[in-house]
Design a protein around this motif. Structure first.
Motif, mmCIF file in Angstrom:
data_model
loop_
_atom_site.group_PDB
_atom_site.id
_atom_site.type_symbol
_atom_site.label_atom_id
_atom_site.label_comp_id
_atom_site.label_asym_id
_atom_site.label_seq_id
_atom_site.Cartn_x
_atom_site.Cartn_y
_atom_site.Cartn_z
ATOM 1 N N ALA A 126 0.849 -1.196 0.000
ATOM 2 C CA ALA A 126 0.000 0.000 0.000
ATOM 3 C C ALA A 126 0.882 1.241 0.000
ATOM 4 C CB ALA A 126 -0.917 0.002 1.226
ATOM 5 N N VAL A 127 0.275 2.363 -0.362
ATOM 6 C CA VAL A 127 0.912 3.677 -0.194
ATOM 7 C C VAL A 127 0.620 4.142 1.228
ATOM 8 C CG1 VAL A 127 0.838 6.092 -0.905
ATOM 9 C CG2 VAL A 127 0.732 4.267 -2.633
ATOM 10 N N PHE A 128 1.647 4.563 1.941
ATOM 11 C CA PHE A 128 1.476 5.039 3.314
ATOM 12 C C PHE A 128 1.761 6.532 3.381
ATOM 13 C CE2 PHE A 128 2.019 0.531 3.782
ATOM 14 C CZ PHE A 128 1.147 0.207 4.799
ATOM 15 N N GLU A 129 0.864 7.251 4.034
ATOM 16 C CA GLU A 129 1.023 8.693 4.217
ATOM 17 C C GLU A 129 0.831 8.967 5.704
ATOM 18 O OE1 GLU A 129 -0.500 12.854 2.137
ATOM 19 O OE2 GLU A 129 -1.350 10.937 1.517
ATOM 20 N N LEU A 130 1.931 9.200 6.400
ATOM 21 C CA LEU A 130 1.891 9.289 7.859
ATOM 22 C C LEU A 130 1.900 10.734 8.347
ATOM 23 C CD1 LEU A 130 4.501 6.561 8.917
ATOM 24 C CD2 LEU A 130 2.071 6.277 8.452
ATOM 25 N N ALA A 131 1.133 10.965 9.408
ATOM 26 C CA ALA A 131 1.242 12.208 10.176
ATOM 27 C C ALA A 131 1.540 11.809 11.614
ATOM 28 C CB ALA A 131 -0.053 13.006 10.093
ATOM 29 N N VAL A 132 2.502 12.464 12.219
ATOM 30 C CA VAL A 132 2.943 12.111 13.567
ATOM 31 C C VAL A 132 2.923 13.362 14.441
ATOM 32 C CG1 VAL A 132 4.837 11.186 14.961
ATOM 33 C CG2 VAL A 132 4.429 10.280 12.656
ATOM 34 N N ASN A 179 9.789 6.739 6.384
ATOM 35 C CA ASN A 179 10.251 6.144 5.127
ATOM 36 C C ASN A 179 10.512 7.185 4.047
ATOM 37 O OD1 ASN A 179 7.919 3.955 6.168
ATOM 38 N ND2 ASN A 179 9.856 3.039 5.539
ATOM 39 N N SER A 180 9.833 8.331 4.148
ATOM 40 C CA SER A 180 9.962 9.374 3.130
ATOM 41 C C SER A 180 10.326 10.688 3.820
ATOM 42 C CB SER A 180 8.646 9.498 2.354
ATOM 43 O OG SER A 180 7.547 9.571 3.246
ATOM 44 N N VAL A 181 10.542 11.713 3.026
ATOM 45 C CA VAL A 181 10.909 13.020 3.573
ATOM 46 C C VAL A 181 9.802 13.520 4.505
ATOM 47 C CG1 VAL A 181 11.287 15.435 2.966
ATOM 48 C CG2 VAL A 181 12.370 13.631 1.611
ATOM 49 N N THR A 182 10.188 13.988 5.690
ATOM 50 C CA THR A 182 9.214 14.509 6.652
ATOM 51 C C THR A 182 9.318 16.022 6.742
ATOM 52 O OG1 THR A 182 10.742 14.231 8.508
ATOM 53 C CG2 THR A 182 9.242 12.390 8.034
ATOM 54 N N GLU A 183 8.185 16.653 7.056
ATOM 55 C CA GLU A 183 8.138 18.105 7.177
ATOM 56 C C GLU A 183 7.416 18.464 8.469
ATOM 57 O OE1 GLU A 183 6.278 21.989 4.803
ATOM 58 O OE2 GLU A 183 5.783 19.943 4.147
ATOM 59 N N HIS A 184 8.014 19.379 9.235
ATOM 60 C CA HIS A 184 7.385 19.843 10.474
ATOM 61 C C HIS A 184 6.393 20.944 10.111
ATOM 62 C CE1 HIS A 184 7.849 21.608 14.798
ATOM 63 N NE2 HIS A 184 6.820 20.791 14.689
ATOM 64 N N THR A 185 5.095 20.686 10.322
ATOM 65 C CA THR A 185 4.068 21.639 9.892
ATOM 66 C C THR A 185 3.579 22.531 11.030
ATOM 67 O OG1 THR A 185 2.311 20.010 10.260
ATOM 68 C CG2 THR A 185 3.298 20.092 8.057
ATOM 69 N N GLY A 186 4.189 22.427 12.198
ATOM 70 C CA GLY A 186 3.810 23.248 13.349
ATOM 71 C C GLY A 186 2.976 22.475 14.354
ATOM 72 N N ASP A 187 2.920 22.998 15.592
ATOM 73 C CA ASP A 187 2.162 22.360 16.679
ATOM 74 C C ASP A 187 2.585 20.916 16.912
ATOM 75 O OD1 ASP A 187 0.643 24.703 17.083
ATOM 76 O OD2 ASP A 187 -0.774 24.106 15.512
ATOM 77 N N LYS A 222 4.590 15.670 8.939
ATOM 78 C CA LYS A 222 3.943 14.919 7.864
ATOM 79 C C LYS A 222 5.014 14.328 6.957
ATOM 80 C CE LYS A 222 -0.619 16.824 7.936
ATOM 81 N NZ LYS A 222 -1.710 17.533 7.225
ATOM 82 N N ALA A 223 4.832 13.055 6.633
ATOM 83 C CA ALA A 223 5.753 12.367 5.727
ATOM 84 C C ALA A 223 5.131 12.309 4.341
ATOM 85 C CB ALA A 223 6.049 10.968 6.242
ATOM 86 N N ALA A 224 5.954 12.493 3.329
ATOM 87 C CA ALA A 224 5.459 12.392 1.953
ATOM 88 C C ALA A 224 4.914 10.983 1.713
ATOM 89 C CB ALA A 224 6.596 12.684 0.980
ATOM 90 N N PRO A 225 3.922 10.845 0.828
ATOM 91 C CA PRO A 225 3.396 9.496 0.529
ATOM 92 C C PRO A 225 4.509 8.586 0.006
ATOM 93 C CG PRO A 225 2.015 11.208 -0.472
ATOM 94 C CD PRO A 225 3.243 11.890 0.034
ATOM 95 N N THR A 226 4.492 7.355 0.471
ATOM 96 C CA THR A 226 5.496 6.387 0.016
ATOM 97 C C THR A 226 5.059 5.783 -1.318
ATOM 98 O OG1 THR A 226 4.424 4.487 1.054
ATOM 99 C CG2 THR A 226 5.978 5.748 2.418
ATOM 100 N N PRO A 227 5.974 5.161 -2.059
ATOM 101 C CA PRO A 227 5.549 4.235 -3.108
ATOM 102 C C PRO A 227 4.864 3.030 -2.438
ATOM 103 C CG PRO A 227 7.894 4.773 -3.306
ATOM 104 C CD PRO A 227 7.438 5.249 -1.959
#
Length: 343
Positions: free
Chosen positions: A44-50, A61-69, A73-78
């Motif tokens: 499956a494609v995984f799109e994680l928010a932590v 697994n993919s590039v993560t970005e700090h969106t605040g608070d 969020k990690a970019a969707p995986t293959p």
């Protein structure tokens, strides 16, 4: 959280009181973290928010970005298998660089920062050299968007080939003077896990009866790539001294099994096959196969295999068919003799 290295492991560093968590979802431990059908052939494609404490860094697994608070969020995986999903979060000490346009990073807990920094150049040089060498051999480019290597505490294995986020036991961050052989071992594990990005992550075994395919291939490629691409040019000598003995030993026990066992009913049975046969004997057999076919035809078969099954799953039969497409040799008979028999 677990303290056994299964599922999501939580660790508080006695050196400074800082806390870290990381996943190890291998085989069937994904269900300890989130609900999933955990067969390797269900991708499956995984799109994680932590959501994490503000002073933490979240790796995935993919590039993560700090969106605040505290949200990352990690970019969707293959498409990947559930057992390869990975998160590592905490106040990591990180050394970052770029290579071939991709972000590369090495990470450890803060209390080990001076030791990681002392070896950062060596680790990153080996990573880059192996990465480049794999691209010379494999026609499929590296299939993920980043390459992080996290040295995590209390790890219950040597390393794990999570796509884009390889985890290693942090004993590999050496705290004191070590032998060159120990440095070679660490470099070999780096090369071994990187091989899995293609063989294991891009093309994944259909079921755990083919676990040797993952491990034998990565073991063979780890030794070979290290020999070709780094200063550790005598790595096969180390294999002859230590690796093969491990395989011979396992093969002489009553618990011996074929390199490619025919019947693995469940994950508990599969775990029994993580031994000197699946790693060392299988790697020896593949090395013999390369010598018999010639490396050119072997790599041609491997590249056919990647092309046919990328982001999907494959069996031993698929692998042998791919090799057979690249040579006049009877690879099927070779597999029956060397992979399907014990002793």
């Amino acid at each position: 959280y677990s303290r056994t290295g299964e599922g999501m492991h939580r660790f508080t560093d006695p050196a400074d009181g800082r806390t870290y968590v990381y996943t190890q979802l291998f085989l069937d431990d994904v269900q300890r973290v989130f609900a999933a059908f955990d067969q390797p052939d269900l991708k499956a494609v995984f799109e994680l928010a932590v959501t994490a404490p503000e002073d933490w860094t979240v790796l995935a697994n993919s590039v993560t970005e700090h969106t605040g608070d505290g949200v990352w969020k990690a970019a969707p995986t293959p498409p990947i298998s559930t057992y390869l999903v990975a998160v590592a979060a905490g106040p990591w000490h990180s050394v970052r660089t770029e290579h071939r346009g991709l972000p590369f990073g090495i990470h450890c807990r803060r209390s080990l920062a001076p030791h990681l920094d002392a070896d950062a150049d060596e680790l990153l040089d080996i990573t880059r050299a192996c990465f480049d060498r794999y691209h010379e051999k494999f026609e499929e480019p590296y299939p993920f968007d980043s390459y992080d290597q996290a040295f995590v505490p209390e790890f219950n294995a040597g390393a794990m080939e999570n796509p884009g986020l390889v985890t290693f036991r942090d004993e590999f961050v050496y705290r004191s003077a070590v032998t060159d052989t120990e440095r070679q071992t660490r470099a070999r594990v780096v090369a071994h896990e990187m091989a899995h990005m293609w063989f294991g992550d891009l093309v994944t075994l259909t079921w755990w009866d083919d676990i040797w395919l993952n491990e034998s291939f990565a073991e063979y490629m780890g030794y070979q790539i290290l020999t070709e691409a780094t200063r550790f040019t005598d790595t096969w000598t180390n294999f002859g001294v230590a690796g093969k003995a491990w395989g011979y030993d396992a093969d002489q026990r009553p618990s011996t099994h074929p390199v490619a066992p025919g019947d693995v009913e469940d994950t508990a049975s599969a775990l029994l096959n993580f031994d000197g046969i699946s790693y060392a004997k299988g790697a020896s057999a593949l090395r013999q196969l390369v010598a018999w076919l010639g490396e050119k035809d072997f790599l041609a078969g491997i590249n056919i295999h990647f092309q046919r099954h990328k982001f999907a799953n494959a069996t031993l039969a698929d692998f042998i068919d791919s090799l057979a497409a690249a040579t006049d040799r009877d690879v099927h008979a070779w597999a029956d003799a060397w992979l399907r028999t014990t002793g």
